[in-house]
Write an enzyme that holds these catalytic residues in place. Structure first.
Site, PDB file in Angstrom:
ATOM      1  CD  GLU A  33     -15.423  17.630  13.323  1.00  0.00           C
ATOM      2  OE1 GLU A  33     -15.788  16.698  13.084  1.00  0.00           O
ATOM      3  OE2 GLU A  33     -15.743  18.225  14.250  1.00  0.00           O
ATOM      4  CD  GLN A  34     -14.951  12.855  16.400  1.00  0.00           C
ATOM      5  OE1 GLN A  34     -13.998  11.974  17.109  1.00  0.00           O
ATOM      6  NE2 GLN A  34     -16.110  12.882  16.702  1.00  0.00           N
ATOM      7  NE  ARG A 108     -27.686  18.692  12.816  1.00  0.00           N
ATOM      8  CZ  ARG A 108     -27.932  19.239  14.047  1.00  0.00           C
ATOM      9  NH1 ARG A 108     -27.039  20.045  14.600  1.00  0.00           N
ATOM     10  NH2 ARG A 108     -29.078  19.204  14.719  1.00  0.00           N
ATOM     11  CE1 TYR A 214     -36.834  20.473   9.416  1.00  0.00           C
ATOM     12  CE2 TYR A 214     -38.276  20.095  11.582  1.00  0.00           C
ATOM     13  CZ  TYR A 214     -37.089  20.222  10.869  1.00  0.00           C
ATOM     14  OH  TYR A 214     -35.874  20.000  11.730  1.00  0.00           O
ATOM     15  CG  ASP A 292     -25.825  19.402  21.671  1.00  0.00           C
ATOM     16  OD1 ASP A 292     -26.655  20.111  22.244  1.00  0.00           O
ATOM     17  OD2 ASP A 292     -26.052  18.613  20.748  1.00  0.00           O
TER      18      ASP A 292
END
Length: 395
Positions: A33-34, A108, A214, A292
């Site tokens: 992970e960067q 998230r 929401y 993605d």
């Protein structure tokens, strides 16, 4: 043999999910992970039953107790000018009855943290920005911005819409201008109007715009995302921002109750929705894509994260099934996933036009159709799907 050299590039939801499902299947992996640390990047998302049932199997839903919000109402469409409810779905009971799981909303960062807890200690390497992938007959070499490198028998590109790994499997195709941009923000619940505090996913739809809100973070905050004409704005970045005045101006003339909600955001994020045609393939030799990086889609069906999680589950099963033939396993993974993700890319793309119709006969026909529709049932092909029910042919 796969051995211990599966490299996952990208430590977002899809990459972490890949590592978690691979671990469950007995396949060891390392996530590169960067970012220097996993921080609260992004905002809220919807976890529909097709994602929830998979997350439950790796213990993630147990870890989200108190943070994920079970929705009582979903796909509540409201008219832009006066808030008239055009359609709404009972999610408190019907969703469980139909699909065996509730629908949740979650920040998230909370979801990423929960999935990370299902990844073996030492499997996550931070501060590793991949700059290139060199592919050989049955292996690959990853190079990183810090000057280090790593060999892998399998590389999984989970590095998002600006994927570096994608260049190793397909020719680059520049995105096209969609004409739509998004504003996003989080409003503390004590600063939000009462209508936004319910356990409901609400969509206000109107001419050239729509707005969704929401609760997240156990109900402590309200996630807000809105879509508007982009003009000449073309920045596609989670870190780009706008002013509160710009956000508010886009919804001038809308139901005045939305003003209080928008003002609660402070400094909103802003990004352009760039359009990308579905890939014809996303695997080549020992390299494949996920999430993605493989199939970026507009967020209008709230399935981006869910499809990454589905990818992870299918990928892990394919690799576990064929440990001595990883390239064959990756081709099977792609063949099992590409039809479904392409369909979701296409329906998500079409939804922008439907949501943004101007006042007039076509909009009135849409509203009448919404009043008679049951999207919870109509979208059963999305929610009833179980990625682990897919039959995986033997190599």
């Amino acid at each position: 043999m796969i051995g211990s050299r599966v490299a996952v590039v990208g430590g977002g939801i899809g990459g972490l999910a890949a590592a978690a499902f691979l671990h469950r299947g007995g396949v060891r992996s390392v996530v590169f992970e960067q970012a220097a640390e996993l921080t609260e990047v992004g905002a809220g998302l919807v976890l529909a039953p097709n994602a929830v049932r998979l997350l439950r199997r790796i213990g993630v839903m147990d870890r989200l107790v108190g943070r994920a919000v079970p929705l009582d109402v979903g796909w509540e469409f409201r008219r832009w000018e006066d808030g008239q409810v055009l359609s709404a779905e009972d999610l408190a009971e019907s969703c469980q009855q139909l699909y065996g799981e509730r629908t949740y909303t979650v920040h998230r960062a909370d979801l990423a943290q929960a999935i990370a807890s299902a990844v073996p200690p030492g499997s996550l390497r931070l501060g590793k920005r991949c700059t290139s992938v060199e592919v050989f007959a049955d292996a690959a070499l990853l190079s990183f911005a810090d000057g280090t490198s790593a060999e892998a028998d399998v590389v999984v590109g989970a590095d998002g819409v600006h994927s570096t790994v994608r260049g190793a499997v397909t020719e680059p195709v520049p995105p096209t201008y969609s004409g739509v941009c998004a504003f996003r923000g989080i409003v503390p619940t004590d600063r939000a109007p009462g209508f936004a505090r319910r356990r409901a996913q609400t969509l206000w739809i109107g001419p050239a715009h729509h707005l969704v809100h929401y609760p997240i973070s156990g109900g402590a905050a309200i996630n807000l995302v809105a879509f508007a004409p982009a003009g000449d704005y073309a920045v596609e970045s989670w870190s780009a921002t706008a002013s509160g005045a710009e956000f508010l101006a886009e919804f001038t003339g809308w139901d005045p109750r939305l003003r209080e909600l928008i003002l609660g955001v402070g400094t909103p994020g802003r990004w352009a929705l760039l359009d990308r045609a579905p890939l014809r393939g996303w695997s080549a030799g020992p390299v494949t894509l996920l999430g993605d990086a493989a199939h970026p889609m507009f967020p209008f069906f709230a399935q981006g994260a869910a499809q990454s999680i589905e990818d992870a589950a299918v990928l892990a099963r394919c690799l576990a099934r064929a440990p001595s033939s990883p390239a064959d396993a990756l081709r099977r993974y792609e063949s099992l996933r590409i039809g479904r993700t392409t369909r979701l890319q296409e329906v998500s793309h079409a939804r922008a036009h439907v949501n943004h119709l101007p006042d007039g006969p076509e909009q009135e026909a849409r509203d009448a159709a919404l009043a008679q529709a049951d999207p919870l049932v109509a979208n059963g092909w999305i929610y009833a799907y179980d990625a682990e029910d897919e039959e995986i042919p033997s190599v």
